[in-house]
Design a protein around this motif. Sequence first.
Motif, PDB file in Angstrom:
ATOM      1  N   THR A 239       0.823  -1.218   0.000  1.00  0.00           N
ATOM      2  CA  THR A 239       0.000   0.000   0.000  1.00  0.00           C
ATOM      3  C   THR A 239       0.859   1.270   0.000  1.00  0.00           C
ATOM      4  O   THR A 239       0.383   2.348  -0.326  1.00  0.00           O
ATOM      5  CB  THR A 239      -0.899   0.011   1.255  1.00  0.00           C
ATOM      6  N   GLU A 240       2.131   1.132   0.360  1.00  0.00           N
ATOM      7  CA  GLU A 240       2.980   2.331   0.403  1.00  0.00           C
ATOM      8  C   GLU A 240       3.770   2.526  -0.881  1.00  0.00           C
ATOM      9  O   GLU A 240       4.483   3.519  -1.055  1.00  0.00           O
ATOM     10  CB  GLU A 240       3.970   2.222   1.580  1.00  0.00           C
ATOM     11  N   TYR A 241       3.666   1.547  -1.804  1.00  0.00           N
ATOM     12  CA  TYR A 241       4.560   1.559  -2.959  1.00  0.00           C
ATOM     13  C   TYR A 241       4.308   2.754  -3.894  1.00  0.00           C
ATOM     14  O   TYR A 241       5.249   3.409  -4.341  1.00  0.00           O
ATOM     15  CB  TYR A 241       4.426   0.247  -3.751  1.00  0.00           C
ATOM     16  N   GLY A 242       3.033   3.061  -4.169  1.00  0.00           N
ATOM     17  CA  GLY A 242       2.718   4.134  -5.120  1.00  0.00           C
ATOM     18  C   GLY A 242       3.385   5.442  -4.700  1.00  0.00           C
ATOM     19  O   GLY A 242       4.036   6.110  -5.512  1.00  0.00           O
ATOM     20  N   LYS A 243       3.233   5.768  -3.439  1.00  0.00           N
ATOM     21  CA  LYS A 243       3.788   7.021  -2.911  1.00  0.00           C
ATOM     22  C   LYS A 243       5.327   6.969  -2.951  1.00  0.00           C
ATOM     23  O   LYS A 243       5.987   7.905  -3.398  1.00  0.00           O
ATOM     24  CB  LYS A 243       3.301   7.183  -1.460  1.00  0.00           C
ATOM     25  N   HIS A 244       5.864   5.832  -2.523  1.00  0.00           N
ATOM     26  CA  HIS A 244       7.309   5.649  -2.499  1.00  0.00           C
ATOM     27  C   HIS A 244       7.889   5.816  -3.911  1.00  0.00           C
ATOM     28  O   HIS A 244       8.888   6.513  -4.114  1.00  0.00           O
ATOM     29  CB  HIS A 244       7.633   4.240  -1.969  1.00  0.00           C
TER      30      HIS A 244
END
Length: 817
Positions: A239-244
């Motif tokens: 869930t954090e990948y897009g932002k990262h």
Amino acid sequence: MGGIIKKIGRILRKSLRYLAYALGFYAVLIAIIVWRSGDDEYQGQLHENVVNDITELNPIPMTRIMAPRSVDEIVAAIQTSSGPVSIGGGRYSMGGQTAIDNGLQIDMRDYDQVVSFRPEYHEVTVQSGISWRELQEYIDPHDLSVKIMQTYANFSVGGSLSVNVHGRYIGHGPVISSVKSIQLVLADGTVTDASPEENQELFYSAIGGYGGIGVITEVTLELAKNEKVGRRTETMPITEYGKHFAENVRDNDQVVFHNADIYPPDFEELRDVSWYITDEPLTIEDRIIATDDNYFLLPKMVKFSNSSSFGKWVRSSIIDPIYYSSDRVAWRNWEASYDVRELGEEDRSKMTWVLQEYFIPVENFDTFVPKMRAIFKEHEVDVVNVSIRHALPDPGSYLAWARKEVFAFVVYHSQGTTNQDKEEVATWTRAMIDAIISEDGAYYLPYQPHATVKQFRAAYPNADKYFAVKHAVDPDNRFQNKLWEKYYPSKKSQIREYLDSLDGYKKGEEQTFLTLPEWYLVFNPNEYADFLERGNNPSDFPFFSSIDEYWALYDRVNVLVDDLYPANFEYQTMLWVIGVSTTAEFVAKGAYENTIGRFTRWTASEDTPEDFLIQEAHRAYGDLIFVEPWYKFPFWDYVQRAWGDTPFFGANFIRKLERKVLATLEFGFKSTYAKIIGFGAQTAFEGSDGLVTMHIVADADSLPAIDPRIRVLRDFGEGDLIVTLPRWGGFTEIMPKLAASGVEFVEISGNDEILITTVEDQVLALRPDKARFLFKSMVISPVGKKRSVYVVRIEDLKEALNSLNTRNITLEHVFDF
Ligand SMILES: Cc1cc2nc3c(=O)[nH]c(=O)nc-3n(C[C@H](O)[C@H](O)[C@H](O)COP(=O)(O)OP(=O)(O)OC[C@H]3O[C@@H](n4cnc5c(N)ncnc54)[C@H](O)[C@@H]3O)c2cc1C
């Protein structure tokens, strides 16, 4: 009376003793069979030019394969041939994209020279059959790298352009954005150039065009600097990948390679693996991965981590943390020169490893992931890995998979090789494609073409532009392969789509071969019935040779299908079941007939009514099994008739009684066995509707007169008909009649080859036209006849069958699947 009963008791006791001997003998025989299995020499050869790919799921027989070394040879190959032409590069696509049945394949791998090199302009022109690896070796001394390519370096440049590949590069899109121009040979033999400025339509349709527009012969590519790159990795919840990615990777011009591996089976966590430009000292001195690198361990680790949830846990919690714990600094060319051997080269006959890929607009990443996860879970997909890549939009290719900026989900999974396994994969693949279409994405075309035509159209909305160009430059549809057979709008693709939509239409081609031993158990009882009807002593029938013949045929067909087709466990099991039970039956019968049977026959002056009844039973059995499963035979009726229709007392009493007892034992046992098998077993007869579906070219109105059992399922016009015929004996009866009426056979049960057998006098060495002789098989009775086994291409079947009449050769059987 008491004496007779005692005698019967003695005979029964003796019989049981012989049965015990027979079973002992049988055990030894099985051991011998297992030991000698594979000894038989195989005299024929099925396909000379089979093209397959790394999955080994798609063997495609071609008429010819040619490997050109010049443009002139390519032009000549096209102009001097007729019929379909396919183009092969490295052959790493996984769904028949490089081949078409009975076509010519232009195998580009020897067309692999560097044409011109301008290092100062970072530009090279190559012949398209060159592999990335060969190009890397050429440009590396000049500190240059390929700008965009796949993770592995085995692929050909032409094959890579034709699927419009991508890699793990950041700041780039598909390979087309690094192509300056191409040279093409078109269907009429014209050699032409194409680039974004010149013949744009050809440029944007041939790149990503899967060999449908013409042969890409030369390619001018833009190159990049070879730099030192250092690896950095970190794990995070998905869930954090897009932002990262948006904050740290997308616009970071120091990142050269990037991918993120999502860990199965939960798909909740991933690992970012990125390679940054660096000045740090090299930890790997080699400039390119050595070609003799040892790939022993990695495939085993992949296999282990895929074997169970525990294996997957070990990978994410132990193997990967250790593997990524050390720093790595290498040359860009080193990191871009992986060899597909690292995926393993083991036997893929039962289990194979397959890729799929889905492209999702970056903004829809978070909504797609739960859909993907749910499909994997619902269908229990054996996912080895899902690797995320990124691509900027395609500059204009008509079959663009990146119509916008996308994330690519590269799915690597294992699958079985049976038809059922393939069907299961097709089902979940179509579910994934629906999911990706609902997110405005696309799926990748170099993999198995499971998508329906509708799904293809939805994922590739500009396909009509591509088809218009193809129609203009290849009006006769010379450039074909399995992908375009399915999706290029033609009558052929409509028929393909229709046939593929029929439940159970496609049968494994290996089944035409594997049915031979099974059919031997139809031929043999008929030979036995003939033998009895000619007044022979049943004790003289060669039971033991019959056993040997069954297993000899079993060996021979297995040698034929072993390397060519995926394993067919269901059929193999069935052949073992019927083979072992027939062996047991014939051993027992052989032992019995050569002892008790021979004795009682010696006591009799002539055949008894019981002898004739047994004869009648075997004839009726022989007739029935041509059209019905054996277990439908009314065995019990003959037990009753042995005691009811023939008098108890009479001449040759010993023989009479012994035959009564034999009929009771044999038919009584078979009656019970038939009930068990008929109730539960999955023989080849079962689960089928008793029909063979095929594509023929014929006048629909003439068919009822040829045989009323022929049914037209669908008429595609101009004689293209999809029809059904009864299976087994009915099939063999009708096929020669169709051939004699001039009907052309196009495809039967999804296959293009079929087995036939003929029976002829040993002295005659006549052969049917167009049929490839495989081997001879013994005809037990009548002595002096020989069975010949042939494989015939379906398109030649008419000619082959018609030639039998003119040469006085008797067709024994056409083996439906
Ligand atoms: C292990 C593995 C890893 C892969 N990794 C990636 C990846 O990282 N990125 C990616 O994008 N894809 C990847 N692929 C998918 C894909 O199969 C390849 O990118 C590419 O097709 C392989 O090139 P090839 O030379 O083997 O092409 P082939 O499979 O030989 O051909 C592919 C298509 O191109 C056509 N073609 C070949 N040569 C020519 C020519 N000279 N002129 C006209 N048409 C031609 C063929 O007819 C066919 O339709 C991978 C495949 C495998 C098996």
